[in-house]
Design an enzyme around this catalytic site. Structure first.
Site, PDB file in Angstrom:
ATOM      1  N   GLU A 291     -11.091  -8.983   3.237  1.00 36.28           N
ATOM      2  CA  GLU A 291      -9.796  -8.668   3.858  1.00 36.28           C
ATOM      3  C   GLU A 291     -10.058  -8.481   5.338  1.00 36.28           C
ATOM      4  OE1 GLU A 291      -7.204  -5.808   1.986  1.00 36.28           O
ATOM      5  OE2 GLU A 291      -6.277  -5.280   3.912  1.00 36.28           O
TER       6      GLU A 291
ATOM      7  N   HIS B  62      -3.739  -4.256   7.751  1.00 32.54           N
ATOM      8  CA  HIS B  62      -3.833  -3.061   8.609  1.00 32.54           C
ATOM      9  C   HIS B  62      -2.966  -3.185   9.853  1.00 32.54           C
ATOM     10  CE1 HIS B  62      -5.396   0.933   9.454  1.00 32.54           C
ATOM     11  NE2 HIS B  62      -5.136   0.593  10.690  1.00 32.54           N
TER      12      HIS B  62
ATOM     13  N   ARG C  92      -6.577  12.882   1.497  1.00 37.51           N
ATOM     14  CA  ARG C  92      -5.474  13.304   2.386  1.00 37.51           C
ATOM     15  C   ARG C  92      -4.122  12.789   1.887  1.00 37.51           C
ATOM     16  NH1 ARG C  92      -7.047  10.011   7.809  1.00 37.51           N
ATOM     17  NH2 ARG C  92      -9.055  10.983   7.353  1.00 37.51           N
ATOM     18  N   HIS C  93      -4.115  11.677   1.110  1.00 40.82           N
ATOM     19  CA  HIS C  93      -2.842  11.204   0.579  1.00 40.82           C
ATOM     20  C   HIS C  93      -2.978  10.892  -0.913  1.00 40.82           C
ATOM     21  CE1 HIS C  93      -4.847   7.474   1.675  1.00 40.82           C
ATOM     22  NE2 HIS C  93      -4.531   7.565   2.946  1.00 40.82           N
TER      23      HIS C  93
ATOM     24  N   HIS D 118       1.157   6.174   1.980  1.00 39.21           N
ATOM     25  CA  HIS D 118       1.920   7.129   2.795  1.00 39.21           C
ATOM     26  C   HIS D 118       3.180   7.657   2.140  1.00 39.21           C
ATOM     27  CE1 HIS D 118      -1.161   6.863   5.671  1.00 39.21           C
ATOM     28  NE2 HIS D 118      -1.054   5.567   5.708  1.00 39.21           N
TER      29      HIS D 118
ATOM     30  N   GLY E 239       1.305  -1.370   4.268  1.00 45.30           N
ATOM     31  CA  GLY E 239       1.762  -0.104   3.703  1.00 45.30           C
ATOM     32  C   GLY E 239       2.596   0.737   4.649  1.00 45.30           C
ATOM     33  N   HIS E 240       1.943   1.192   5.706  1.00 44.55           N
ATOM     34  CA  HIS E 240       2.608   2.165   6.586  1.00 44.55           C
ATOM     35  C   HIS E 240       3.974   1.682   7.057  1.00 44.55           C
ATOM     36  CE1 HIS E 240       3.371   4.272  10.444  1.00 44.55           C
ATOM     37  NE2 HIS E 240       2.926   5.308   9.767  1.00 44.55           N
TER      38      HIS E 240
ATOM     39  N   GLU F 223      -8.672   0.768  -2.804  1.00 45.86           N
ATOM     40  CA  GLU F 223      -9.517   0.825  -1.609  1.00 45.86           C
ATOM     41  C   GLU F 223     -10.398   2.071  -1.708  1.00 45.86           C
ATOM     42  OE1 GLU F 223      -6.674   0.810   1.566  1.00 45.86           O
ATOM     43  OE2 GLU F 223      -6.803  -1.356   1.766  1.00 45.86           O
TER      44      GLU F 223
ATOM     45  N   THR G 133      -6.770   6.767  10.837  1.00 51.20           N
ATOM     46  CA  THR G 133      -6.645   5.683   9.871  1.00 51.20           C
ATOM     47  C   THR G 133      -7.880   4.799  10.027  1.00 51.20           C
ATOM     48  OG1 THR G 133      -5.244   3.877   9.066  1.00 51.20           O
ATOM     49  CG2 THR G 133      -5.343   4.182  11.447  1.00 51.20           C
ATOM     50  N   THR G 134      -8.004   3.824   9.188  1.00 49.97           N
ATOM     51  CA  THR G 134      -9.189   2.976   9.240  1.00 49.97           C
ATOM     52  C   THR G 134      -9.328   2.357  10.625  1.00 49.97           C
ATOM     53  OG1 THR G 134      -8.912   2.495   6.915  1.00 49.97           O
ATOM     54  CG2 THR G 134     -10.316   0.989   8.172  1.00 49.97           C
TER      55      THR G 134
ATOM     56  N   HIS H   2      -5.455   3.757  -1.469  1.00 47.26           N
ATOM     57  CA  HIS H   2      -6.734   4.124  -0.859  1.00 47.26           C
ATOM     58  C   HIS H   2      -7.091   5.537  -1.292  1.00 47.26           C
ATOM     59  CE1 HIS H   2      -9.172   4.401   3.169  1.00 47.26           C
ATOM     60  NE2 HIS H   2      -9.926   4.616   2.106  1.00 47.26           N
TER      61      HIS H   2
ATOM     62  N   ARG I 272      -9.107   8.169  -0.621  1.00 44.51           N
ATOM     63  CA  ARG I 272     -10.032   8.603   0.421  1.00 44.51           C
ATOM     64  C   ARG I 272     -10.879   9.767  -0.072  1.00 44.51           C
ATOM     65  NH1 ARG I 272      -9.873   7.795   5.903  1.00 44.51           N
ATOM     66  NH2 ARG I 272      -8.514   6.109   6.638  1.00 44.51           N
TER      67      ARG I 272
ATOM     68  N   ASN J  53       0.848  -1.191   0.000  1.00 38.78           N
ATOM     69  CA  ASN J  53       0.000   0.000   0.000  1.00 38.78           C
ATOM     70  C   ASN J  53       0.884   1.242   0.000  1.00 38.78           C
ATOM     71  OD1 ASN J  53      -1.481   2.283   1.020  1.00 38.78           O
ATOM     72  ND2 ASN J  53      -3.113   0.870   1.616  1.00 38.78           N
TER      73      ASN J  53
HETATM   74  C1  LIG Z   1      -8.156  -0.239   4.893  1.00 39.17           C
HETATM   75  C2  LIG Z   1      -6.857  -0.159   5.559  1.00 39.17           C
HETATM   76  O1  LIG Z   1      -6.626  -0.726   6.586  1.00 39.17           O
HETATM   77  C3  LIG Z   1      -5.787   0.658   4.991  1.00 39.17           C
HETATM   78  O2  LIG Z   1      -5.384   0.168   3.803  1.00 39.17           O
HETATM   79  C4  LIG Z   1      -6.225   2.057   4.766  1.00 39.17           C
HETATM   80  O3  LIG Z   1      -5.527   2.580   3.666  1.00 39.17           O
HETATM   81  C5  LIG Z   1      -5.906   2.838   5.995  1.00 39.17           C
HETATM   82  O4  LIG Z   1      -6.123   4.180   5.700  1.00 39.17           O
HETATM   83  P1  LIG Z   1      -4.843   5.147   5.675  1.00 39.17           P
HETATM   84  O5  LIG Z   1      -3.915   4.596   4.633  1.00 39.17           O
HETATM   85  O6  LIG Z   1      -5.439   6.477   5.311  1.00 39.17           O
HETATM   86  O7  LIG Z   1      -4.254   5.069   7.037  1.00 39.17           O
HETATM   87  N1  LIG Z   2      -5.768  -2.742   3.917  1.00 40.51           N
HETATM   88  C1  LIG Z   2      -4.535  -2.597   4.665  1.00 40.51           C
HETATM   89  C2  LIG Z   2      -3.536  -1.821   3.869  1.00 40.51           C
HETATM   90  O1  LIG Z   2      -3.695  -1.657   2.670  1.00 40.51           O
HETATM   91  C3  LIG Z   2      -2.343  -1.279   4.516  1.00 40.51           C
HETATM   92  O2  LIG Z   2      -2.595  -0.938   5.846  1.00 40.51           O
HETATM   93  P1  LIG Z   2      -1.314  -0.388   6.679  1.00 40.51           P
HETATM   94  O3  LIG Z   2      -0.235  -1.418   6.553  1.00 40.51           O
HETATM   95  O4  LIG Z   2      -0.906   0.909   6.047  1.00 40.51           O
HETATM   96  O5  LIG Z   2      -1.816  -0.245   8.089  1.00 40.51           O
END
Ligand SMILES: CC(=O)[C@@H](O)[C@H](O)COP(=O)(O)O
Ligand SMILES: NCC(=O)COP(=O)(O)O
Length: 243
Positions: A151, A191, A49-50, A10, A213-214, A70, A100-101, A43, A45, A7
């Site tokens: 998921e 997540h 925001r990103h 960020h 992702g993060h 997403e 975040t989600t 994602h 949104r 993902n």
């Molecule tokens: C759905 C999920 O868990 C994440 O992929 C989502 O992208 C979280 O949102 P942010 O990336 O904005 O934190």
């Molecule tokens: N759906 C989860 C995702 O795409 C990435 O979530 P994260 O690792 O950024 O918390």
């Protein structure tokens, strides 16, 4: 086999911090694909925001693997998805004020809309995934809504404090994955997964794909994006082999 969806939200967060055109989410996605990502998740949104609309358009043309978009359960996002035609759409809950989600999609509460969007997206050749909490109720609702994929939200597992709480959340994910496969669903998860907590989830044989992702973007600040992706994929594959 366990697949890694990277993902790149960020990377866009860092770019948007200064309103410039770098770092490029597209460049990150292409590096991730070369490094072993099986798909790219982004994602879009409502508040942008990103990830921006242009990011989605550019990526749709350039990605060599799969695009997993997403999006929230809104007419605007449905129109976007039907126009862009990503390989996959993951329907996720969204609240403007959230950092975040925070949880899974309430499929039961929004059942008619989820079923309708699933039908329209599927008819357009897009594979639909529902981002849900790891509960039997959510799994059953997903099946009834006609979604082929779910998921499982791993946020409570990632945020759990202490071994007992973590093991309890991991058991919920494991049970949900088994029930999901039994019900005929493809089961993914994501997540809050990182280099320290990913392996117990990757070891669950019923889980097909992890979206991360993060943690990868954060690690890339120190090791570079290619290395960060390769290291995450290696941890996942090692855990799955050892399972
Ligand atoms: C759905 C999920 O868990 C994440 O992929 C989502 O992208 C979280 O949102 P942010 O990336 O904005 O934190
Ligand atoms: N759906 C989860 C995702 O795409 C990435 O979530 P994260 O690792 O950024 O918390």
């Amino acid at each position: 086999m366990i697949l890694l969806g990277v993902n790149i939200d960020h990377v866009a967060t860092l770019r948007n911090a200064r309103g410039v055109n770098y770092p490029s989410p597209l460049e990150a996605a292409l590096v991730a694909e070369t490094a072993g990502a099986d798909l790219i998740t982004l994602h879009l949104r409502e508040d942008r925001r990103h990830i921006k609309d242009e990011d989605v358009r550019l990526m749709r043309r350039a990605l060599k693997t799969r695009m997993n978009l997403e999006m929230a359960l809104t007419p605007e996002m449905l129109d976007h998805a039907l126009a862009i035609r990503p390989d996959d759409v993951c329907l996720v809950p969204e609240k403007r004020e959230e950092l975040t989600t925070e949880g899974g999609l309430d499929v039961e509460r929004y059942f008619d809309q989820v079923r309708d969007y699933t039908r329209q997206l599927s008819a357009a050749g897009i594979r639909v995934s529902l981002f849900i909490d790891p509960t039997e109720t959510s799994l059953s609702a997903a099946v009834e809504a006609g979604a082929p994929v779910v998921e499982l939200h791993t946020g409570r597992y990632a945020d759990a404090i202490g071994q007992a709480a973590r093991q309890s959340e991991l058991a919920r994910i494991r049970d949900a994955a088994e029930i999901g496969v039994y019900k005929g669903l493809v089961v993914n998860a994501g997540h809050g997964l990182n280099y320290h907590n990913v392996q117990p989830v990757a070891a669950i044989a019923e889980i097909r794909e992890l979206n991360i992702g993060h943690a990868i973007v954060a690690q890339a600040l120190f090791t570079g994006f290619d290395r960060a992706v390769r290291d995450m994929k290696a941890l996942m594959v090692e855990a799955r082999r050892a399972a």
